[in-house]
Scaffold this active site. Structure first.
Site, PDB file in Angstrom:
ATOM      1  N   GLU A 154      51.777  65.900  19.696  1.00 44.92           N
ATOM      2  CA  GLU A 154      52.488  66.392  20.880  1.00 44.92           C
ATOM      3  C   GLU A 154      53.824  65.686  21.118  1.00 44.92           C
ATOM      4  OE1 GLU A 154      49.276  65.732  20.741  1.00 44.92           O
ATOM      5  OE2 GLU A 154      48.123  67.414  21.545  1.00 44.92           O
TER       6      GLU A 154
ATOM      7  N   PHE B  56      36.147  65.463  31.528  1.00 48.13           N
ATOM      8  CA  PHE B  56      36.540  65.369  30.117  1.00 48.13           C
ATOM      9  C   PHE B  56      38.005  65.779  29.961  1.00 48.13           C
ATOM     10  CE2 PHE B  56      36.864  67.349  25.840  1.00 48.13           C
ATOM     11  CZ  PHE B  56      36.784  66.162  25.120  1.00 48.13           C
ATOM     12  N   GLN B  57      38.754  64.943  29.301  1.00 44.44           N
ATOM     13  CA  GLN B  57      40.185  65.146  29.066  1.00 44.44           C
ATOM     14  C   GLN B  57      40.990  65.335  30.351  1.00 44.44           C
ATOM     15  OE1 GLN B  57      40.582  68.073  25.841  1.00 44.44           O
ATOM     16  NE2 GLN B  57      40.501  66.326  24.425  1.00 44.44           N
TER      17      GLN B  57
ATOM     18  N   LYS C 156      42.854  74.858  34.364  1.00 44.88           N
ATOM     19  CA  LYS C 156      42.361  75.947  33.522  1.00 44.88           C
ATOM     20  C   LYS C 156      41.925  77.156  34.353  1.00 44.88           C
ATOM     21  CE  LYS C 156      39.566  76.669  29.409  1.00 44.88           C
ATOM     22  NZ  LYS C 156      38.526  76.117  28.511  1.00 44.88           N
TER      23      LYS C 156
ATOM     24  N   MET D  60      67.465  46.778  12.427  1.00 42.64           N
ATOM     25  CA  MET D  60      68.051  46.353  13.695  1.00 42.64           C
ATOM     26  C   MET D  60      67.311  45.148  14.261  1.00 42.64           C
ATOM     27  SD  MET D  60      70.590  46.814  15.516  1.00 42.64           S
ATOM     28  CE  MET D  60      71.413  48.391  15.620  1.00 42.64           C
TER      29      MET D  60
HETATM   30  C1  LIG Z   1      59.119  53.602  19.423  1.00 39.94           C
HETATM   31  C2  LIG Z   1      59.942  52.387  19.206  1.00 39.94           C
HETATM   32  N1  LIG Z   1      59.334  51.212  18.910  1.00 39.94           N
HETATM   33  C3  LIG Z   1      60.076  50.109  18.692  1.00 39.94           C
HETATM   34  C4  LIG Z   1      61.439  50.145  18.772  1.00 39.94           C
HETATM   35  C5  LIG Z   1      62.273  48.882  18.548  1.00 39.94           C
HETATM   36  N2  LIG Z   1      63.151  49.041  17.363  1.00 39.94           N
HETATM   37  C6  LIG Z   1      64.454  49.394  17.482  1.00 39.94           C
HETATM   38  S1  LIG Z   1      65.194  49.578  15.997  1.00 39.94           S
HETATM   39  C7  LIG Z   1      63.783  49.165  15.173  1.00 39.94           C
HETATM   40  C8  LIG Z   1      63.769  49.129  13.678  1.00 39.94           C
HETATM   41  C9  LIG Z   1      64.003  50.441  13.051  1.00 39.94           C
HETATM   42  O1  LIG Z   1      63.858  50.299  11.654  1.00 39.94           O
HETATM   43  P1  LIG Z   1      64.344  51.434  10.672  1.00 39.94           P
HETATM   44  O2  LIG Z   1      63.859  52.731  11.123  1.00 39.94           O
HETATM   45  O3  LIG Z   1      64.002  51.045   9.284  1.00 39.94           O
HETATM   46  O4  LIG Z   1      65.910  51.433  10.890  1.00 39.94           O
HETATM   47  P2  LIG Z   1      67.020  50.385  10.417  1.00 39.94           P
HETATM   48  O5  LIG Z   1      67.358  49.560  11.607  1.00 39.94           O
HETATM   49  O6  LIG Z   1      66.465  49.579   9.315  1.00 39.94           O
HETATM   50  O7  LIG Z   1      68.160  51.232   9.996  1.00 39.94           O
HETATM   51  C10 LIG Z   1      62.759  48.884  16.069  1.00 39.94           C
HETATM   52  C11 LIG Z   1      61.410  48.450  15.679  1.00 39.94           C
HETATM   53  C12 LIG Z   1      62.021  51.386  19.113  1.00 39.94           C
HETATM   54  N3  LIG Z   1      63.347  51.529  19.265  1.00 39.94           N
HETATM   55  N4  LIG Z   1      61.266  52.493  19.294  1.00 39.94           N
END
Ligand SMILES: Cc1ncc(C[n+]2csc(CCOP(=O)(O)OP(=O)(O)O)c2C)c(N)n1
Ligand SMILES: [Mg+2]
Lengths: 595, 173
Positions: A62, A124-125, A174, A493
């Site tokens: 979803e 439920f749900q 529902k 990042m």
């Molecule tokens: C759902 C979610 N969880 C955690 C983060 C924190 N976060 C920001 S960038 C990142 C790393 C992303 O890695 P990748 O997709 O390999 O991209 P890169 O920075 O290596 O280009 C994380 C864990 C986020 N932005 N969104």
């Protein structure tokens, strides 16, 4: 108070709640519903069965439905529609709803709910969908009476698409889907006082703004997602106003594409990973015109050092955005496009001031060439630089005016920096919430809205795994989306922040046990391409473009590349880190505490 | 954590908010205050139209002027909100609160309680040989002073309605 209802079988011509819902969606011009079935929405799914007028897109999760609806909305300007079941269906969709809320994306989400008699019994749900979505929706409804359904749907679309757009949830028990109302009620509350966004700005504000711009020696336009949301006409008007005033233009992440990146007065994106020239110009300007942006902390940097000497004009349709974090000299409440039109008219045949001195200073900042990245990585000198990969992708595709989606991380920022955009609605990214897993479903939504467009998700190897299940959705609907993974084997990042802040202690940011993305692509009936060396780069991209179906490109890139320029958290626009700067890898606790 | 500029001194403001009387509206408003870190000193609500379709909420809040402005803007952003009037800035206005105050005691203290109640125009609405419940209506500081006095005379329990407010003069909010 419940209106008298009778089972559908008593009166074959009368419509059930589910049928009223489907009629309502068609009346609103809905082409696609992104959804996933379950017990609490079975009556609606039965109503959709065999109905040719609406196409239901079956996602695999979803969250994917909500992001796909966002992608569709962002690429077409029309509201995205989501249909999910109660409980886990609704909670799974929350991330996408929250994302749409933060980025002001028009969306209507229909959630099933347990029958009214069971609400509050931990059935439920059962989940308190209205409670859970209260602070990540523009508005939400629990429809307890089928007589209210038709009017509710109408108002939900109005609220989602007008004013500052946003997600609206309609929670339908529902039994309400099954019941046949004997009447249709207008919303009792509906009246002139309820919800009336102001689009046209007062004339005196327009005159004052035009006067300020005309007097300015160092003006700047700082534009945001509001210009995109206002429709393509707003981008055209922005270009026109820029043309007659000569002011240089910068934009937030969300606003890219409103102004063409090839224009000589384009400064590039501003903010944390913005260009040196954009941030310096923001700092030194004397009149700042903020158009449909919201002084986000990613944009302003340290607030008490933010553009200290400028007079600020803020055009926004949401009064709560004005003076929220940055006090402004002139707040103008109205729709960006409408207000830009009013300003152009008020400007009339004025002559623009000679901005030569200001432009010369900007040229000086440009000469720093802040986006000139190192040719080779220190750690992996033989590997492709990720910035290079984005540049080549841009060079080989820009003529086809592609729609670019992204995940979240370094690759997202590199895409923003190195992929130039000429038009609005071509750049789909999760800005406010920063949601990894956005890009693939968003690409699916965009491709459905624009079947002939080239749609590319520029992804990271970590993010793409967050909604990887949606590969199946693209296969099922024969959508030729392309995923271009900048695979640096790190949550880059996170790794970068750990390098800059925690002396390179890379705690849990290595992407271990990665799947073989080429085989994964093939397992889903996609084409898989791996690029490992620079000399394969162009050819790999061309093969991706030449393949008529969906493709994953696993582009292996240098693991240690950093995304610069960067305003470290808590720093001012003038304290940017640039390529070649030495960093000591530590920060004080106050800076560490900032996000 | 968002970065905030050093803030100006806190001010007390009374807001009159008219809203569609629909389920969840109170949760929306109080939730907004918690989610954004605003203060609620008092909140009262009741429907005010014949058809029960519109409610009036009076909120007493405090914060620096910039925060008060944000509170009003954020309230106005809610779909069921019709109008937000800041009574504190709108001009002269009346504030009233009702309290029930139970005092127990005998002898001299009991007599004194009754005497003070008379001065404050507080009415005994329940009486036993060793206790009173007084009803007092007035501006909040008057209610405060009366309660402070009763504290010395055997205060048992206090119930307050919170404030309702209205602009003076012919004009409505
Ligand atoms: C759902 C979610 N969880 C955690 C983060 C924190 N976060 C920001 S960038 C990142 C790393 C992303 O890695 P990748 O997709 O390999 O991209 P890169 O920075 O290596 O280009 C994380 C864990 C986020 N932005 N969104
Ligand atoms: Mg990565």
């Amino acid at each position: 108070m419940t209106a008298p209802t009778s089972p559908a079988s008593d009166n074959p011509t009368a419509m059930s709640g589910a049928a009223i819902l489907v009629e309502g969606l068609i009346e609103q011009g809905v082409e696609f519903v992104f959804g996933y079935p379950g017990g609490a929405v079975l009556p609606i799914y039965d109503e959709l069965f065999g109905d040719e007028r609406i196409r239901h897109i079956l996602v695999r999760h979803e969250a994917g439905a909500a992001h796909a609806a966002e992608g569709y909305a962002r690429a077409t300007g029309k509201p995205g529609v989501v249909l999910v079941t109660s409980g886990p269906g609704a909670t799974n969709a929350i991330t996408g709803i929250a994302d749409a809320w933060m980025d002001s994306i028009p969306m209507v989400v229909i959630t099933g709910q347990v029958p009214t008699a069971l609400i509050g019994t931990d059935a439920f749900q059962e989940a308190d969908t209205i409670g859970i979505t209260r602070h990540c929706t523009k508005h939400n409804y629990l429809v307890k009476d089928p007589a209210d359904l038709a009017a509710t749907i109408k108002e939900a679309f109005l609220i989602a698409t007008t004013g500052r757009p946003g997600p609206v949830v309609i929670d339908i028990p529902k039994n309400v889907q099954i019941a046949v109302p004997s009447e249709r009620r207008a919303l009792v509350r509906a009246g002139a006082h309820r919800y009336a966004p102001q689009t046209v700005a007062p004339a005196e504000h327009i005159i004052e703004a035009v006067e300020m711009i005309a007097q300015a020696e160092r003006p700047i336009f700082y534009t945001g997602g509001g210009v995109i949301n206002s429709g393509p006409e707003a981008s055209a008007l922005l270009r026109r106003l820029q043309d007659i005033t000569g002011a240089p233009v910068t934009s937030t992440l969300m606003g890219l594409g409103a102004f063409p990146s090839t224009h000589p007065d384009w400064l590039g994106m501003l903010g944390m990973h913005g260009t040196y020239e954009a941030n310096m110009a923001m700092n030194k300007c004397d009149v700042m015109v903020c158009i449909g942006a919201r002084f986000d902390d990613r944009v302003t940097g340290r607030l008490d050092a933010f553009s200290p000497d400028s007079k600020k004009i803020h055009i926004d349709i949401d009064r709560s955005s004005i003076n929220k974090t940055v006090p402004v000299d002139l707040g103008i409440l109205g729709d960006c496009g409408t207000v830009l039109g009013q300003m152009i008219e008020a400007w009339g045949s004025r002559q623009a001031k000679n901005l030569g001195e200001w432009k010369a200073r900007i040229a000086g900042w440009r000469a720093r060439e802040c986006l000139a990245y190192p040719e080779r990585s220190t750690k992996n000198p033989g590997m492709i630089m990720p910035q290079k990969a984005v540049e080549r992708l841009h060079a080989l595709t820009h003529q086809r005016k592609p729609i670019i989606t992204t995940e979240v991380g370094q690759h997202q920022m590199w895409a923003a920096q190195y992929f130039g955009f000429e038009d609005p609605n071509k750049w789909l990214t999760s800005g406010g919430l920063g949601t990894m897993g956005y890009g693939l479903p968003a690409a699916i939504g965009a491709q459905l809205g624009h079947p002939d467009a080239l749609v590319i998700d520029i992804a990271g190897e970590a993010s793409i795994q967050m909604n990887i299940q949606e590969l199946g959705t693209a296969s099922q609907y024969r959508l030729p989306v392309k995923i271009f993974i900048l695979n640096n084997e790190y949550m880059g990042m996170v790794r970068q922040w750990q390098e800059l802040t925690y002396e390179s202690r890379y705690s849990n940011s290595y992407s271990d046990s990665l799947p073989d993305f080429v085989k994964l692509a093939e397992a889903y009936g996609w084409k898989g391409i791996r690029i490992t060396e620079e000399r394969e780069l162009d050819d790999g991209i061309m093969r991706m473009l030449d393949h008529p179906g969906p493709v994953i490109v696993d582009c292996l890139v240098a693991q240690d590349a950093n995304c610069l320029p960067m305003i470290p958290s808590g720093a001012a626009h003038t304290d940017m880190l640039l390529y070649g700067d030495k960093v000591d890898g530590t920060m004080d606790d106050e800076a560490k505490a900032l996000v | 954590m968002p970065m905030k500029i050093a803030e100006a001194a806190s001010e007390r403001h009374v807001l009159a908010v008219t809203v569609d009387n629909e389920p969840g509206i109170l949760a929306k408003i109080t939730g907004l205050f918690t989610a954004r870190g605003y203060n609620i000193d008092s909140l009262t609500v009741a429907d005010i139209t014949e058809d029960h379709a519109v409610s009036r909420i009076t909120i007493v809040t405090n914060g620096p002027p910039s925060v008060i402005d944000q509170i009003e803007a954020q309230l106005e952003r809610l779909v069921p909100v019709h109008k937000v009037t800041d009574l504190t800035t709108a001009g002269p206005h009346v504030e009233r609160e009702l309290a029930l105050i139970k005092v127990a005691g005998v002898g001299e203290k009991r007599v004194e309680a009754l005497r003070l109640a008379d001065i404050f125009r507080a009415r005994p609405v329940d009486t036993t040989t060793e206790s009173f419940i007084f009803e007092i209506t007035g501006p909040p500081d008057k209610v405060d002073s009366f309660i402070a006095l009763m504290r010395e005379l055997g205060l048992v329990e206090v119930g307050r309605t919170g404030i309702v407010g209205m602009m003076r003069g012919a004009q409505g909010a």
